[in-house]
Design an enzyme around this catalytic site. Structure first.
Site, PDB file in Angstrom:
ATOM      1  N   GLU A 415      -7.302 -13.293  15.901  1.00 33.65           N
ATOM      2  CA  GLU A 415      -6.889 -12.433  15.038  1.00 33.65           C
ATOM      3  C   GLU A 415      -8.173 -12.999  13.693  1.00 33.65           C
ATOM      4  OE1 GLU A 415      -4.701 -11.717  10.577  1.00 33.65           O
ATOM      5  OE2 GLU A 415      -5.677 -13.377  11.317  1.00 33.65           O
ATOM      6  N   SER A 603      -2.263  20.912  -4.171  1.00 32.67           N
ATOM      7  CA  SER A 603      -0.219  21.482  -3.358  1.00 32.67           C
ATOM      8  C   SER A 603      -0.220  21.845  -1.828  1.00 32.67           C
ATOM      9  CB  SER A 603      -0.567  23.537  -4.157  1.00 32.67           C
ATOM     10  OG  SER A 603      -1.804  23.837  -4.046  1.00 32.67           O
ATOM     11  N   HIS A 660      -4.664   6.952   9.636  1.00 31.23           N
ATOM     12  CA  HIS A 660      -3.558   7.011   8.767  1.00 31.23           C
ATOM     13  C   HIS A 660      -4.057   7.664   7.603  1.00 31.23           C
ATOM     14  CE1 HIS A 660       0.339   6.941   7.661  1.00 31.23           C
ATOM     15  NE2 HIS A 660       1.252   6.376   8.847  1.00 31.23           N
TER      16      HIS A 660
HETATM   17 ZN   LIG Z   1      -2.966 -15.635   9.371  1.00 33.47          ZN
END
Ligand SMILES: [Zn+2]
Ligand SMILES: *[C@@H]1O[C@H](CO)[C@@H](O)[C@H](O)[C@H]1NC(C)=O
Ligand SMILES: *[C@@H]1O[C@H](CO)[C@@H](O)[C@H](O)[C@H]1NC(C)=O
Ligand SMILES: *[C@@H]1O[C@H](CO)[C@@H](O)[C@H](O)[C@H]1NC(C)=O
Ligand SMILES: *[C@@H]1O[C@H](CO)[C@@H](O)[C@H](O)[C@H]1NC(C)=O
Ligand SMILES: *[C@@H]1O[C@H](CO)[C@@H](O)[C@H](O)[C@H]1NC(C)=O
Ligand SMILES: *[C@@H]1O[C@H](CO)[C@@H](O)[C@H](O)[C@H]1NC(C)=O
Ligand SMILES: *[C@@H]1O[C@H](CO)[C@@H](O)[C@H](O)[C@H]1NC(C)=O
Ligand SMILES: *[C@@H]1O[C@H](CO)[C@@H](O)[C@H](O)[C@H]1NC(C)=O
Ligand SMILES: *[C@@H]1O[C@H](CO)[C@@H](O)[C@H](O)[C@H]1NC(C)=O
Ligand SMILES: *[C@@H]1O[C@H](CO)[C@@H](O)[C@H](O)[C@H]1NC(C)=O
Ligand SMILES: *[C@@H]1O[C@H](CO)[C@@H](O)[C@H](O)[C@H]1NC(C)=O
Ligand SMILES: *[C@@H]1O[C@H](CO)[C@@H](O)[C@H](O)[C@H]1NC(C)=O
Length: 711
Positions: A415, A603, A660
């Site tokens: 990670e 809009s 996203h």
């Molecule tokens: Zn971490």
């Protein structure tokens, strides 16, 4: 790595990103002395049903301490220690999950050697130590295989040049320095940690023609818990050890997480590899301690505009210097950073309990790799929690219980370099996840301090806060409060918006509901040595979470939340809240547009959110009347699938990965979120054509989500 939650949902994103998003928790908006009171709508002690009680009572702080000890006494930087991955899978297997390893073959680089010296105009030189002092009081810091201080994915090279202090290194900081007449071309950047993700500091330096970057920790990020204020430094007290260094990745996180050589597809042994120069720096960089930084800053005193003249938030820190930009003529940094490139295996541990409905899947994850041997907070406080969570479900399985939905536990590798383990796994299983994933629940740093933090996509807010009411939360001597009481007192009930900085990113940007839970320190708590060799078991058990009581409470919370999203006959999502939140973000956007004096017709977005509201209300009615298995299956499919609509194929401008349309990490923040990112960033950049295109694209995506939701 861990993102900082946005507590101010209504903040003006375009202009405030530079100030409202600190990198870690020292400066967040928590009131250090909140009035802690039980909320009226919360029972104490919490009322648990039989299964909830089995789960919560299975949690034991002594076991958590044991798991924590295991994870924090062996090297487990990305791509090392398969034994630890297998150990994780083995524990999960013992507790009744079916667990094994998923391996990917990824590009990583590792430190070989480094040096940093300064030569002064008078001819003398000074060398930075670049080392965190080993401490006899904390044996892990003395291990011979301790990881050097370095930046993951940093560029190998040497640079010698005069240098310029550039504050926190956001684009606006560089603009300010240039506006004050300081030339950056060919110089080395000296930047302060905090604010934007570190890789973006290096990217911005490179884009300004600079040839190297040095990033230091400033004690200004430690609030009042400093030696200057009389606190002893670790290991003797709660202040920062002066030699502590923040390692970390310099990948361009806001452009592309995951293995930079395999964008969009899983890293297998024989996968084709692409060039990484769009997402990793081409100039060398090094992280340093405040102790090493002070002489570098002092040498700039009197040269270039002073910090006071620069006059930017978070420019002047607490070191003994004027934070002048420099350069000081004739004073040059010489830095060398030698890295070894490797393409190597990483291992995710994956554990599964099949549900009775295998087309509905709940994924719970935490990363396992740490920059240092310890990693007691980041990430292994979360890893300890994940073992105990598996144990709790094991206790429930023994009663003959089976979840309605399949539960998947993930222990991610790599990670820290850029969300590799989770991103490659998502890319590998995307067809299945797109079809079956109900939600992804993430825990990275389960605790580096006592203050709970929650960020999540809107549909899961309500169940996420309801579950807080079921957990007793020991907090600064109080034993009569729930997690909800404490969290509400600190945050006034605001749930953060997900940016990036942890493993929910690949899930969220494939349209999967996501949540991130953890706890951190506030301005009066012991200083957390983020990504430093001092993030150890000893620090955790002495300062971070003595007694492992916060570990336990966060673990119980994640377990009860997992239980409900996996077990409730109807997925406990409140879809109307997406309409509420999108409307708030739309109001922010309208303000951004007005402050930029731009004209953008919002809009179409407003009308799309209105359609979404209509669909959400209709679905809620249908939920109220669903009783047969077929009706329940139908509403669950809608609850599971609607958020896929928010994904815009092709991704945001210049960053295909991020799809996203409602939230993304800011392009120049990395951690901190931007809402309606396609439109907001185009307005910020002054490109109104692009802004209008993104109003249309975002509105279409919201309409698709509304259509999936509509009964
Ligand atoms: Zn971490
Ligand atoms: C892997 O981690 C375990 C647990 O911390 C440790 O005992 C072991 O020494 C590590 N292996 C290596 C090769 O460092
Ligand atoms: C040279 O300048 C540096 C930085 O100002 C200073 O620390 C050092 O003491 C000076 N050395 C000599 C020999 O004057
Ligand atoms: C920090 O110290 C300053 C001055 O000493 C004081 O005004 C402030 O209240 C302190 N903040 C906290 C959170 O204790
Ligand atoms: C710093 O900037 C603020 C607002 O941008 C301004 O009010 C203040 O006068 C400036 N201070 C100095 C010393 O220029
Ligand atoms: C700060 O540095 C100056 C000279 O650079 C020195 O005279 C002063 O004593 C230092 N202050 C502290 C608090 O160390
Ligand atoms: C870079 O600097 C290091 C340390 O000073 C030196 O050993 C190395 O040869 C240099 N490399 C190049 C390519 O100049
Ligand atoms: C779970 O289901 C999968 C596929 O449906 C099957 O391959 C696997 O054996 C099952 N595992 C268990 C433990 O029942
Ligand atoms: C909760 O605990 C605090 C501190 O121990 C105490 O002051 C307070 O009276 C307690 N509140 C209740 C409702 O028991
Ligand atoms: C577990 O928590 C209790 C307090 O709730 C504490 O007395 C005990 O020492 C803790 N155990 C460990 C192993 O930290
Ligand atoms: C959507 O509905 C929510 C309430 O559910 C409301 O707060 C919001 O203003 C509505 N938005 C629009 C654009 O109608
Ligand atoms: C917008 O217009 C106002 C008033 O004309 C002006 O003060 C402000 O600087 C302008 N803002 C931008 C971002 O151009
Ligand atoms: C606006 O963005 C579009 C699409 O990225 C690009 O083609 C165009 O050149 C941009 N216009 C300006 C003025 O930057």
């Amino acid at each position: 790595m861990k993102s900082t939650p946005t507590l101010s949902l209504l903040a003006f994103q375009a202009s405030c990103v530079a100030t409202f998003q600190p990198e870690h928790l020292r400066e967040t908006v928590f009131d250090p002395y909140p009035v802690l009171a039980r909320r009226q709508d919360v029972a104490f002690p919490p009322v648990l049903d039989q299964n909830e009680a089995i789960l919560a009572n299975s949690f034991d702080n002594a076991s958590l301490e044991t798991w924590s000890y295991y994870y924090t006494h062996g090297l487990h930087i990305a791509g090392t220690n398969m034994t630890m991955a297998q150990w994780t899978a083995d524990r999960w297997n013992e507790f009744g999950f079916m667990a094994g390893l998923a391996s990917y073959y990824t590009y990583l680089n590792y430190p070989v050697s480094h040096s940093l010296s300064v030569s002064f105009a008078n001819g003398s030189t000074w060398s930075a130590s670049l080392q965190e002092e080993p401490l006899v009081e904390d044996e892990v810091t003395t291990y011979p295989n301790s990881v050097p201080t370095f930046h993951g994915y940093s560029f190998s090279g040497n640079a010698t040049a005069e240098y310029v202090y550039v504050g926190r290194g956001q684009q606006v900081d560089f603009e300010r320095v240039k506006a004050l007449g300081v030339s950056l071309e060919g110089k080395i950047a000296l930047a302060r940690y905090g604010g934007p993700f570190r890789g973006l500091k290096v990217k911005n330096a490179q884009e300004n023609g600079m040839i190297g970057a040095v990033i230091f920790t400033d004690t200004a990020d430690d609030a009042n818990i400093t030696e200057a204020n009389g606190y002893a430094a670790y290991p003797y007290g709660p202040a920062r050890n002066p030699t502590s260094v923040q390692r970390g990745s310099v990948q361009y996180l806001s452009t592309y997480p995951g293995d930079p050589t395999t964008p969009g597809y899983p890293s297998r042994f024989d996968s084709p590899r692409t060039d990484t120069s769009d997402v990793t720096p081409r100039i060398p960089s090094l992280p340093i301690s405040w102790k090493d930084a002070q002489p570098l800053l002092q040498a700039l005193d009197g040269y270039g505009p002073s910090g006071e003249t620069v006059n930017r938030t978070n420019w002047v820190g607490k070191l003994n210097a004027t934070y002048s930009t420099g350069p000081a003529p004739g004073t040059a940094i010489s830095l060398s950073n030698v890295m070894r490139d490797d393409i190597t295996w990483i291992w995710d541990a994956i554990g599964i309990i099949n549900g009775t409905h295998e087309d509905e899947v709940v994924v719970v994850g935490n990363h396992r790799d740490a920059w240092i041997i310890g990693g007691a907070a980041d990430p292994n406080s979360g890893s300890a929690v994940m073992i105990e969570l598996a144990k709790a479900f094991g206790a429930l399985l023994k009663t003959g219980w089976k979840p309605r939905r399949t539960i998947v536990l993930c222990s991610w590798d790599s990670e820290e370099y850029g969300l590799l383990g989770s991103t490659e796994w998502v890319e590998d299983y995307i067809p299945w996840l797109t079809t079956a994933a109900v939600t992804y629940l993430n825990v990275d740093v389960a605790t580096s301090g006592p203050n709970p933090e929650l960020s999540a996509s809107p549909e899961i807010h309500e169940i996420a806060t309801e579950m807080m009411k079921k957990v007793v939360y020991p907090y600064r001597g109080y034993n009569n409060l729930t997690l909800y009481d404490v969290w509400y007192s600190l945050t006034e009930g605001e749930i953060g918006v997900l940016g990036s900085g942890s493993d929910y990113t690949a899930f969220l940007h494939n349209g999967i509901s996501s949540l991130d839970i953890g706890a951190g320190g506030g301005p009066t708590d012991p200083v957390y040595h983020y990504h430093s060799n001092y993030d150890t078991f000893h620090w955790m058990s002495t300062f971070g979470d003595p007694g492992f009581v916060t570990h336990k409470a966060i673990g119980q919370y994640l377990t009860l939340l997992t239980y409900h999203v996996a077990t409730d006959p109807i997925i406990p999502f409140k879809v109307e809240n997406y309409g509420v939140q999108m409307t708030l973000y739309l109001e922010d956007l309208a303000e951004d547009v007005a402050s930029a004096n731009a004209t953008v017709d919002l809009s179409p977005l407003e009308s799309a959110v209105t359609s979404f509201n209509t669909s959400a209300a209709a679905l809620t009615q249908l939920i109220g009347s669903a009783s047969t298995e077929e009706e329940i299956g139908l509403v669950n499919a809608k609850l599971r699938d609607f958020s896929r609509g928010f994904v815009s194929q092709g991704g945001l401008p210049t960053r295909e990965f991020y799809k996203h349309v409602v939230f993304a990490p800011g392009l120049d923040t990395g951690y901190a979120p931007t809402t309606w990112p396609g439109v907001t960033e185009a307005v910020e950049a002054g490109n109104l054509t692009l802004a209008n295109t993104w109003v249309q694209k975002s509105a279409r995506a919201v309409e698709v989500a509304a259509a999936i939701l509509a009964p």
